[in-house]
Design a protein around this motif. Structure first.
Motif: not given
Length: 199
Positions: A25, A47, A131-136, A138, A196, A199
């Motif tokens: 996170r 995000g 929903k965004y806390s672990s998004d690579e 972001c 965007k 990823q």
């Protein structure tokens, strides 16, 4: 489990902050007038890199303003604040007082001990920032590519403190921490990208 994220000297000055990655996170730790606060670093709304901004006082509360959409979030409670519009006697709408729509950004426990700063990630309940806390993708916008990644120092007493009844210190070794006290964003100024990222 508590995870060491920084030296206390990294957060000694009022307004200083450290970005870290704990249990996957992205979080930010702030010193506000000598008190430490920890919140999810990526904005719950879209995000964005919420915590790249400086702390500002909004209606007596320490807040960060997201550079993407100007959302204002308190660092103590994770509440999103907004300014009401009120109608004057002439019928014009003008800015009124501040109010909260409730907690949107997850907060975490943070404390200093023996010259080190530790974070305990709160995983109870559900918040929009999850929903965004672990998004690579972001995270790449938040943390510079020069950030150092390494293993945190787990609590030597285990997860439950000095009583030694925890699950053991070595469980913390799987948690990567990125300590970034200065750096830049991909996109340089923190503004919302036009497209965007892949990823």
């Amino acid at each position: 489990m508590e995870v060491e994220v920084a030296q206390a000297s990294d957060l000694r000055l009022d307004g200083s902050k450290v970005q870290a990655r704990v249990n996957g996170r992205y979080v930010s730790i702030f010193n506000v007038k000598g008190e430490l606060y920890c919140i999810d670093a990526i904005c719950y709304h879209a995000g964005g890199p919420l915590t790249v901004g400086d702390i500002e006082d909004v209606d007596g509360k320490a807040c960060v303003r997201c550079p993407w959409h100007n959302y204002i979030v308190t660092v103590q409670t994770g509440e999103k604040l907004y300014q009401k519009l009120v109608k004057t006697e002439e019928g014009k709408l003008v800015p009124g007082g501040w109010d909260s729509v409730g907690q949107r950004q997850r907060t975490h426990r943070v404390f200093e001990r023996s010259g080190a700063v530790f974070v305990v990630v709160d995983e109870e309940g559900s918040f929009e920032s999850d929903k965004y806390s672990s998004d690579e993708a972001c995270g790449r916008r938040l943390v510079s590519s020069g950030g150092s990644f390494g293993n945190p120092k787990p609590n030597p007493f285990g997860a439950r403190g000095a009583g030694g009844q925890g699950r053991g210190a070595f469980l913390g070794m799987k948690n990567l921490v990125s300590r970034v006290t200065s750096g830049h964003l991909f996109g340089a100024d923190g503004k919302m990208p036009f497209k965007k990222p892949q990823q």
